[in-house]
Design a protein around this motif. Sequence first.
Motif, mmCIF file in Angstrom:
data_model
loop_
_atom_site.group_PDB
_atom_site.id
_atom_site.type_symbol
_atom_site.label_atom_id
_atom_site.label_comp_id
_atom_site.label_asym_id
_atom_site.label_seq_id
_atom_site.Cartn_x
_atom_site.Cartn_y
_atom_site.Cartn_z
ATOM 1 N N VAL A 12 58.514 27.761 23.256
ATOM 2 C CA VAL A 12 57.193 27.227 22.635
ATOM 3 C C VAL A 12 56.946 26.126 22.602
ATOM 4 O O VAL A 12 57.542 25.157 22.111
ATOM 5 N N THR A 14 53.558 25.199 22.316
ATOM 6 C CA THR A 14 52.274 25.079 21.391
ATOM 7 C C THR A 14 52.230 24.834 19.938
ATOM 8 O O THR A 14 52.886 25.830 19.396
ATOM 9 N N THR A 16 50.189 23.853 16.298
ATOM 10 C CA THR A 16 48.868 23.280 15.749
ATOM 11 C C THR A 16 49.363 23.298 14.388
ATOM 12 O O THR A 16 49.982 24.197 13.754
ATOM 13 N N THR A 45 50.762 33.392 16.120
ATOM 14 C CA THR A 45 49.861 34.158 16.843
ATOM 15 C C THR A 45 50.076 33.993 18.200
ATOM 16 O O THR A 45 50.662 32.979 18.779
ATOM 17 N N ASN A 46 49.529 34.811 19.010
ATOM 18 C CA ASN A 46 49.414 34.618 20.547
ATOM 19 C C ASN A 46 48.101 34.569 20.831
ATOM 20 O O ASN A 46 47.843 34.955 22.042
ATOM 21 N N ASN A 47 47.392 33.923 20.130
ATOM 22 C CA ASN A 47 45.888 33.239 20.349
ATOM 23 C C ASN A 47 44.883 34.464 20.269
ATOM 24 O O ASN A 47 43.618 34.200 20.357
ATOM 25 N N GLU A 85 51.363 35.988 26.673
ATOM 26 C CA GLU A 85 50.987 34.629 26.233
ATOM 27 C C GLU A 85 51.892 34.290 25.230
ATOM 28 O O GLU A 85 52.649 34.895 24.623
ATOM 29 N N HIS A 88 51.982 30.982 19.239
ATOM 30 C CA HIS A 88 51.113 29.842 18.690
ATOM 31 C C HIS A 88 51.392 29.602 17.199
ATOM 32 O O HIS A 88 51.007 30.469 16.569
ATOM 33 N N CYS A 90 50.979 27.780 13.695
ATOM 34 C CA CYS A 90 50.306 26.985 12.510
ATOM 35 C C CYS A 90 50.975 26.625 11.352
ATOM 36 O O CYS A 90 51.451 27.647 10.906
ATOM 37 N N THR A 191 48.542 16.981 13.694
ATOM 38 C CA THR A 191 49.267 17.655 14.619
ATOM 39 C C THR A 191 49.791 16.500 15.742
ATOM 40 O O THR A 191 51.044 16.609 15.973
#
Length: 305
Positions: A12, A14, A16, A45-47, A85, A88, A90, A191
């Motif tokens: 991972v 990514t 945010t 999430t996976n976008n 994907e 993601h 957060c 971030t």
Amino acid sequence: HIHHHCIHESLVSTLTLSISVTTSSITATASTGSIFFIIKEIEVTNNSEILGTTCCGGFYGGRSSSDGILHFGSFCLDGDAGTNELPHVCLRLGLTDYRTFVGTNLSSQWEQFLVTSQDDCVRCRHTSSPLGNAAVIETSDQKIIVLRRSDNVGEFPGHYVFPGGHPEPMSVGIDSHQLEKDGDALNKKVTQEMFDSITREVVEETGIPASSLSTPLFIGISRRELNVRPAMFFFIKCSHHSDDIPRLYSSAEDAFESTQLHTVSLEELKTMTSRMPGCHQGGFALYELLLQRLKSTNETPLTST
């Protein structure tokens, strides 16, 4: 005891973050001393769809099962969710302060602040639990950098640790819960601070120049069982050979926090983890998961700069 978690079995990179501090029960201002970020909630999430949401606890306590799925308490995260994907992450953050940290997590009676619950968000709701960070740094000859903490520091004197510290709210202009109206701009700055802060800590603690370090790769979050403090872990490649590191360390700005720097092989590192704080033991477990992932896919996570 440690709780550790790597987001699924895949790498991972990514991350945010969004700020949500107005609902925090802790009033943090510059007048109470240093302030810190605290994780309020984590969403993965996976976008395209939400794979899981948890209030702190399940994420740290994630465990891998025989079906290859990581379970988060009552939540279940299937890392690819039928797609290729990457997940993601957060983080919804709040604020806490040093005085509250000393009075709760660092108190000799810290366990009395815990609430009996399987949900860590509920269990740790009365503790400060500031968010720390640390990096597993690999030299050009594939040695790992480990510090031995000074006997004069307040937390875990004499223990082995990976270089790190914590992200600084004040570095992005946050000194209280009174935030600027442009939330998107603030979130971007926060971030960036998550990544900038770990590079800054590594430079200050080891003396390695930032130009010799790769961009930090976020690999997961670990929370130690003793006084329940969490830390974000990153993987960083260093372009220097391990023989160069002691010379750089001799001029490190924050070298007083440690007494020795070691550059060790993976096998040597395994023998040192029992003398690490729990969250750093978890960080090592995250690094092993990263290595397993790379071995199974023949991927290279980063290249030295």
